[in-house]
Design a protein around this motif. Structure first.
Motif, PDB file in Angstrom:
ATOM      1  N   TYR A 258      21.213 -30.603 -72.917  1.00 23.17           N
ATOM      2  CA  TYR A 258      22.628 -30.507 -72.559  1.00 23.17           C
ATOM      3  C   TYR A 258      22.976 -29.057 -72.205  1.00 23.17           C
ATOM      4  CZ  TYR A 258      22.779 -34.918 -75.197  1.00 23.17           C
ATOM      5  OH  TYR A 258      22.540 -36.180 -75.665  1.00 23.17           O
ATOM      6  N   ARG A 290      29.180 -35.491 -68.815  1.00 16.47           N
ATOM      7  CA  ARG A 290      29.681 -36.189 -70.001  1.00 16.47           C
ATOM      8  C   ARG A 290      31.009 -35.557 -70.382  1.00 16.47           C
ATOM      9  NH1 ARG A 290      26.677 -40.611 -69.652  1.00 16.47           N
ATOM     10  NH2 ARG A 290      24.447 -40.271 -70.001  1.00 16.47           N
ATOM     11  N   ALA A 336      28.392 -39.167 -75.081  1.00 13.87           N
ATOM     12  CA  ALA A 336      29.011 -40.245 -74.297  1.00 13.87           C
ATOM     13  C   ALA A 336      30.526 -40.175 -74.381  1.00 13.87           C
ATOM     14  CB  ALA A 336      28.499 -41.598 -74.785  1.00 13.87           C
TER      15      ALA A 336
END
Lengths: 354, 85
Positions: A258, A290, A336
């Motif tokens: 990420y 995201r 998410a």
């Protein structure tokens, strides 16, 4: 209950709560002082904080209770009789031996503790690198911000420094070599790039399940190494910007990482006024935004180098990041969905989850 | 002996505001303070023996540096500078 340690410009905040709801401030320490970094050693349960008092200089502190008394660690200083004084501690990480910890700081220095963090010593081979007089700082100083250990092997270390690139050791820090092949310093004139060590690494993390793999956020570029940091390949394509600071890797999935892009080096805010974390599940071949639950318009946030952390792994991995605007955002489902964990804190310097 | 006057948190670390110390210069006084109260080692002087950037030393009301001479009757204030964020 999750505990998030938030280092800020004005103190340490220990937040407690569960993903999806606001967290409560369970403790505040070092009121008024800059807390550059704080973490909890999972082996001992001991808390560590690196502070930079505007008047009294950088210190490392430890405690078993963040709401209780903190004790100053000894030995966090440069050798007397030289020209330099320690300016800041940027990171503290557990080592791969009992009671071994590392700390990195400015000016490009590595400390080691072999008694669980009570006493520290400067790594002299790194301090005495022959090229040190040529080392130059990034905007945040000459900061050794990344110390990447190798799971189960205390001999192998990788360091990231702004702006002196990647350094590797295979003998527990007795000798060091560069690991810069493939890094492209676009901020240098083309004729100056070849062989330059003025490489501004912003962050670097190893994939524990495949430790020869590392991900890096560079000063313009996101990179991956599959040979333990010897060489690097640009994986930034597909991101709205390849500039940014923090980086998190899923400890169970070496293809999963990420980043939080910022617009550019001259405009260090979230692109297009939207706050989004970008995830790769294929080692950087593709990136997916995201942002569900994050500010989606008129949001120009700055997320600093150490202000992104996680705990757990896989689909239930918890992720938290903080902004200089004083907000902390969290996800309990690997990015998410997101929610606001805290607001109205001082500018956030670091976020670690314990 | 010269008097070295501290403010919090240094005064708390050294068990009081005013300390009578031996020394011919400011840095000698501060080293004497450190030897009696090791907790403040690194807080006023950095590892190179220099007064930290945002610490002000006043000797009888005049700005002092490491090598400023001090006499037994002098009063040396150690103050945080009006700086920082």
């Amino acid at each position: 209950m999750t505990e998030v340690l938030v280092g800020t410009k004005k103190g340490l905040f220990a937040l407690q709560g569960d993903p999806g709801a606001p967290f409560e401030i369970a403790a505040r320490a070092f009121a008024g002082e800059a807390v550059e970094f704080a973490m909890r050693d999972p082996r001992s349960g001991r808390y560590f904080a690196a502070t930079t008092n505007a008047f009294y200089g950088p210190k490392v502190w430890l405690t078993d209770d963040p709401a209780g008394e903190w004790h100053e660690a000894e030995g966090v200083a440069l050798p007397e009789g030289g020209d330099d004084a320690l300016k800041r501690i940027w990171t503290i990480v557990p080592g791969e031996e009992d009671d071994l910890l590392y700390a990195g700081g400015d000016p490009g220095v590595l400390f080691e503790s072999r008694d669980g963090g009570l006493h520290w010593e400067l790594n002299m081979p790194f301090w005495e690198q022959p090229t040190r007089p040529e080392w130059g700082p990034g905007a945040g100083g000459l900061c050794l911000h990344t110390i990447s250990t190798w799971p189960g092997d205390p001999s192998r270390l990788a360091l990231g420094i702004s702006a002196v690139g990647v350094w590797l050791s295979d003998d527990a820090g007795k000798t060091w070599r560069h690991g810069n092949k493939g890094l492209l310093a676009r901020y240098l004139p083309e004729e100056s790039r070849e062989g330059s060590i003025a490489l501004c690494v912003h962050n670097m993390h190893r994939a524990p399940k495949r430790p020869e793999r590392l991900f890096m956020q560079f000063h313009g570029g996101v990179y991956r190494s599959d040979d333990a940091g010897e060489s690097w390949n640009d994986i930034g394509e597909g991101l709205p910007s390849d500039f940014g600071f923090p980086l998190v890797v899923d400890p169970d999935d070496p293809d999963n990482a990420y980043v939080i892009p910022l617009t550019a080096d001259m405009d260090r805010v979230t692109p297009e006024g939207r706050v989004r974390v970008f995830e790769t599940r294929d080692a950087g071949s593709t990136w997916t935004p995201r942002g569900d639950g994050l500010p989606a318009e008129d949001a120009y946030l700055t997320i600093l180098r150490q202000a992104f952390g996680g705990t757990g792994a896989g689909a239930g991995m918890q992720l938290y990041f903080g902004a200089t605007s004083g907000e902390v955002f969290g996800s309990g489902d690997a990015g998410a969905t997101w929610s606001t964990a805290a607001t109205h804190l001082p500018p956030v310097y670091s976020v670690r989850v314990s | 002996m010269a008097s070295v006057i501290l403010r919090a948190p240094l005064s708390e670390m050294c068990g009081g505001r005013t300390h009578a110390l031996e020394g011919a210069t400011v840095v000698e006084l501060l080293r004497a303070l450190e030897s009696i109260h090791p907790a403040v080692e690194g807080w006023i002087l950095d590892e190179q023996g220099l007064i930290r950037e945002h610490i002000n030393i006043f000797v009888n009301g005049e700005h002092g540096r490491e090598d400023t001479r001090v006499d037994a009757s002098d009063r040396v204030h150690v103050l945080p500078a009006i700086s920082g964020g």
